[in-house]
Design a protein around this motif. Sequence first.
Motif, PDB file in Angstrom:
ATOM      1  N   LEU A   1       0.855  -1.184   0.000  1.00  0.00           N
ATOM      2  CA  LEU A   1       0.000   0.000   0.000  1.00  0.00           C
ATOM      3  C   LEU A   1       0.886   1.227   0.000  1.00  0.00           C
ATOM      4  O   LEU A   1       1.986   1.201   0.550  1.00  0.00           O
ATOM      5  N   CYS A   2       0.383   2.297  -0.586  1.00  0.00           N
ATOM      6  CA  CYS A   2       1.098   3.567  -0.536  1.00  0.00           C
ATOM      7  C   CYS A   2       0.112   4.671  -0.186  1.00  0.00           C
ATOM      8  O   CYS A   2      -0.958   4.758  -0.785  1.00  0.00           O
ATOM      9  N   SER A   3       0.473   5.478   0.791  1.00  0.00           N
ATOM     10  CA  SER A   3      -0.350   6.609   1.218  1.00  0.00           C
ATOM     11  C   SER A   3       0.350   7.937   0.986  1.00  0.00           C
ATOM     12  O   SER A   3       0.080   8.921   1.667  1.00  0.00           O
ATOM     13  N   CYS A   4       1.255   7.980  -0.011  1.00  0.00           N
ATOM     14  CA  CYS A   4       1.931   9.246  -0.300  1.00  0.00           C
ATOM     15  C   CYS A   4       0.923  10.244  -0.875  1.00  0.00           C
ATOM     16  O   CYS A   4      -0.176   9.885  -1.281  1.00  0.00           O
ATOM     17  N   GLU A   5       1.327  11.488  -0.914  1.00  0.00           N
ATOM     18  CA  GLU A   5       0.434  12.541  -1.410  1.00  0.00           C
ATOM     19  C   GLU A   5       0.005  12.298  -2.851  1.00  0.00           C
ATOM     20  O   GLU A   5      -1.138  12.581  -3.216  1.00  0.00           O
ATOM     21  N   HIS A   6       0.902  11.753  -3.670  1.00  0.00           N
ATOM     22  CA  HIS A   6       0.535  11.464  -5.064  1.00  0.00           C
ATOM     23  C   HIS A   6      -0.614  10.466  -5.118  1.00  0.00           C
ATOM     24  O   HIS A   6      -1.594  10.661  -5.835  1.00  0.00           O
ATOM     25  N   GLU A   7      -0.478   9.378  -4.384  1.00  0.00           N
ATOM     26  CA  GLU A   7      -1.484   8.307  -4.443  1.00  0.00           C
ATOM     27  C   GLU A   7      -2.828   8.734  -3.874  1.00  0.00           C
ATOM     28  O   GLU A   7      -3.872   8.412  -4.439  1.00  0.00           O
ATOM     29  N   THR A   8      -2.798   9.429  -2.758  1.00  0.00           N
ATOM     30  CA  THR A   8      -4.076   9.826  -2.160  1.00  0.00           C
ATOM     31  C   THR A   8      -4.792  10.842  -3.041  1.00  0.00           C
ATOM     32  O   THR A   8      -6.015  10.787  -3.185  1.00  0.00           O
ATOM     33  N   ARG A   9      -4.049  11.705  -3.678  1.00  0.00           N
ATOM     34  CA  ARG A   9      -4.684  12.690  -4.569  1.00  0.00           C
ATOM     35  C   ARG A   9      -5.199  12.024  -5.845  1.00  0.00           C
ATOM     36  O   ARG A   9      -6.310  12.274  -6.293  1.00  0.00           O
ATOM     37  N   ILE A  10      -4.392  11.153  -6.452  1.00  0.00           N
ATOM     38  CA  ILE A  10      -4.793  10.474  -7.685  1.00  0.00           C
ATOM     39  C   ILE A  10      -5.992   9.562  -7.452  1.00  0.00           C
ATOM     40  O   ILE A  10      -6.924   9.534  -8.242  1.00  0.00           O
ATOM     41  N   SER A  11      -5.962   8.814  -6.358  1.00  0.00           N
ATOM     42  CA  SER A  11      -7.016   7.825  -6.119  1.00  0.00           C
ATOM     43  C   SER A  11      -8.238   8.407  -5.424  1.00  0.00           C
ATOM     44  O   SER A  11      -9.324   7.844  -5.536  1.00  0.00           O
ATOM     45  N   GLY A  12      -8.054   9.484  -4.681  1.00  0.00           N
ATOM     46  CA  GLY A  12      -9.161   9.999  -3.884  1.00  0.00           C
ATOM     47  C   GLY A  12      -9.417   9.159  -2.647  1.00  0.00           C
ATOM     48  O   GLY A  12     -10.430   9.312  -1.981  1.00  0.00           O
ATOM     49  N   GLY A  13      -8.506   8.246  -2.346  1.00  0.00           N
ATOM     50  CA  GLY A  13      -8.652   7.368  -1.188  1.00  0.00           C
ATOM     51  C   GLY A  13      -7.421   7.444  -0.306  1.00  0.00           C
ATOM     52  O   GLY A  13      -6.442   8.118  -0.631  1.00  0.00           O
ATOM     53  N   PRO A  14      -7.434   6.721   0.829  1.00  0.00           N
ATOM     54  CA  PRO A  14      -6.331   6.804   1.781  1.00  0.00           C
ATOM     55  C   PRO A  14      -5.077   6.026   1.390  1.00  0.00           C
ATOM     56  O   PRO A  14      -4.030   6.228   1.981  1.00  0.00           O
ATOM     57  N   ALA A  15      -5.170   5.135   0.403  1.00  0.00           N
ATOM     58  CA  ALA A  15      -4.003   4.348  -0.013  1.00  0.00           C
ATOM     59  C   ALA A  15      -4.308   3.676  -1.348  1.00  0.00           C
ATOM     60  O   ALA A  15      -5.467   3.497  -1.719  1.00  0.00           O
ATOM     61  N   VAL A  16      -3.244   3.298  -2.050  1.00  0.00           N
ATOM     62  CA  VAL A  16      -3.351   2.533  -3.287  1.00  0.00           C
ATOM     63  C   VAL A  16      -2.555   1.248  -3.103  1.00  0.00           C
ATOM     64  O   VAL A  16      -1.462   1.267  -2.540  1.00  0.00           O
ATOM     65  N   LEU A  17      -3.107   0.123  -3.572  1.00  0.00           N
ATOM     66  CA  LEU A  17      -2.387  -1.150  -3.563  1.00  0.00           C
ATOM     67  C   LEU A  17      -1.617  -1.272  -4.872  1.00  0.00           C
ATOM     68  O   LEU A  17      -2.195  -1.216  -5.958  1.00  0.00           O
ATOM     69  N   TRP A  18      -0.292  -1.391  -4.761  1.00  0.00           N
ATOM     70  CA  TRP A  18       0.584  -1.562  -5.917  1.00  0.00           C
ATOM     71  C   TRP A  18       1.129  -2.973  -5.926  1.00  0.00           C
ATOM     72  O   TRP A  18       1.487  -3.515  -4.878  1.00  0.00           O
ATOM     73  N   VAL A  19       1.239  -3.560  -7.123  1.00  0.00           N
ATOM     74  CA  VAL A  19       1.799  -4.899  -7.279  1.00  0.00           C
ATOM     75  C   VAL A  19       2.783  -4.857  -8.442  1.00  0.00           C
ATOM     76  O   VAL A  19       2.433  -4.407  -9.535  1.00  0.00           O
ATOM     77  N   GLY A  20       4.001  -5.329  -8.202  1.00  0.00           N
ATOM     78  CA  GLY A  20       5.047  -5.271  -9.214  1.00  0.00           C
ATOM     79  C   GLY A  20       5.095  -6.488 -10.115  1.00  0.00           C
ATOM     80  O   GLY A  20       4.819  -7.615  -9.689  1.00  0.00           O
ATOM     81  N   PHE A  21       5.469  -6.234 -11.368  1.00  0.00           N
ATOM     82  CA  PHE A  21       5.716  -7.274 -12.363  1.00  0.00           C
ATOM     83  C   PHE A  21       6.873  -6.792 -13.229  1.00  0.00           C
ATOM     84  O   PHE A  21       7.099  -5.594 -13.356  1.00  0.00           O
ATOM     85  N   ARG A  22       7.557  -7.726 -13.861  1.00  0.00           N
ATOM     86  CA  ARG A  22       8.663  -7.346 -14.749  1.00  0.00           C
ATOM     87  C   ARG A  22       8.123  -6.572 -15.942  1.00  0.00           C
ATOM     88  O   ARG A  22       7.111  -6.945 -16.524  1.00  0.00           O
ATOM     89  N   GLU A  23       8.817  -5.486 -16.306  1.00  0.00           N
ATOM     90  CA  GLU A  23       8.366  -4.651 -17.418  1.00  0.00           C
ATOM     91  C   GLU A  23       8.315  -5.431 -18.732  1.00  0.00           C
ATOM     92  O   GLU A  23       7.413  -5.232 -19.544  1.00  0.00           O
ATOM     93  N   ASP A  24       9.257  -6.352 -18.931  1.00  0.00           N
ATOM     94  CA  ASP A  24       9.263  -7.108 -20.188  1.00  0.00           C
ATOM     95  C   ASP A  24       8.126  -8.124 -20.270  1.00  0.00           C
ATOM     96  O   ASP A  24       7.904  -8.729 -21.307  1.00  0.00           O
ATOM     97  N   GLY A  25       7.368  -8.290 -19.182  1.00  0.00           N
ATOM     98  CA  GLY A  25       6.201  -9.171 -19.191  1.00  0.00           C
ATOM     99  C   GLY A  25       4.887  -8.430 -19.349  1.00  0.00           C
ATOM    100  O   GLY A  25       3.816  -9.034 -19.268  1.00  0.00           O
ATOM    101  N   LEU A  26       4.935  -7.119 -19.587  1.00  0.00           N
ATOM    102  CA  LEU A  26       3.726  -6.302 -19.732  1.00  0.00           C
ATOM    103  C   LEU A  26       3.368  -6.151 -21.202  1.00  0.00           C
ATOM    104  O   LEU A  26       4.212  -5.796 -22.018  1.00  0.00           O
ATOM    105  N   THR A  27       2.097  -6.408 -21.527  1.00  0.00           N
ATOM    106  CA  THR A  27       1.574  -6.201 -22.873  1.00  0.00           C
ATOM    107  C   THR A  27       0.245  -5.464 -22.764  1.00  0.00           C
ATOM    108  O   THR A  27      -0.619  -5.859 -21.966  1.00  0.00           O
ATOM    109  N   TRP A  28       0.086  -4.403 -23.535  1.00  0.00           N
ATOM    110  CA  TRP A  28      -1.188  -3.677 -23.585  1.00  0.00           C
ATOM    111  C   TRP A  28      -2.097  -4.405 -24.572  1.00  0.00           C
ATOM    112  O   TRP A  28      -1.717  -4.613 -25.726  1.00  0.00           O
ATOM    113  N   THR A  29      -3.282  -4.831 -24.138  1.00  0.00           N
ATOM    114  CA  THR A  29      -4.138  -5.693 -24.952  1.00  0.00           C
ATOM    115  C   THR A  29      -5.488  -5.086 -25.310  1.00  0.00           C
ATOM    116  O   THR A  29      -6.214  -5.660 -26.118  1.00  0.00           O
ATOM    117  N   GLY A  30      -5.862  -3.961 -24.739  1.00  0.00           N
ATOM    118  CA  GLY A  30      -7.182  -3.388 -24.984  1.00  0.00           C
ATOM    119  C   GLY A  30      -7.247  -2.569 -26.256  1.00  0.00           C
ATOM    120  O   GLY A  30      -6.217  -2.216 -26.839  1.00  0.00           O
TER     121      GLY A  30
END
Length: 174
Positions: free
Chosen positions: A64-93
């Motif tokens: 979870l992250c409760s930094c000022e960026h996350e709380t402002r972007i999300s409008g909530g008290p925290a954001v759940l972040w989950v990491g993955f390798r960049e070379d495993g990311l594909t945009w499919t939409g």
Amino acid sequence: MNPSLRTTTSAADDSAPLPAAVPVRLAPASGAAAAGLEPERRTGHCQCGDIAYEVLGAPDDPHLCSCEHETRISGGPAVLWVGFREDGLTWTGPGGEPTWFATYPTLKRGFCPRCGTHLISVADGSDMVMVTGFSLDDPSGTDPVGHSFRQGSVPWMTITLAPDPRASNTSNSV
């Protein structure tokens, strides 16, 4: 998609450096993924489905992250972040990549220009990407093991973190 919507902007009023996060390596996946036959595959998308993605590999450093960026972007008290390798990311939409916004000179966030869903964070020079945990179609196995900027989180929020795989006897209440 209108190419003018695919621009990178920066936050003008934020000059304080962000502290570096310490990644947490989770236990390896079980079954076929652990045997090296096929990497674990997960999918996710924005609220409207225009921006969708696939990530390969085991989730890394769910926190979870409760930094000022996350709380402002999300409008909530925290954001759940989950990491993955960049070379495993594909945009499919159908919308392709998200629109990017630089929240710090070396950090950009991706969001859907159609519905506004915040999906991803990418740091310059990193081989990892962080996706928002609840943009994943199946967030199982992504229980947070850490909470960044918890000292600045709202006083009414109490979090019980998942056990950290690196430590055996630590208190997990925040």
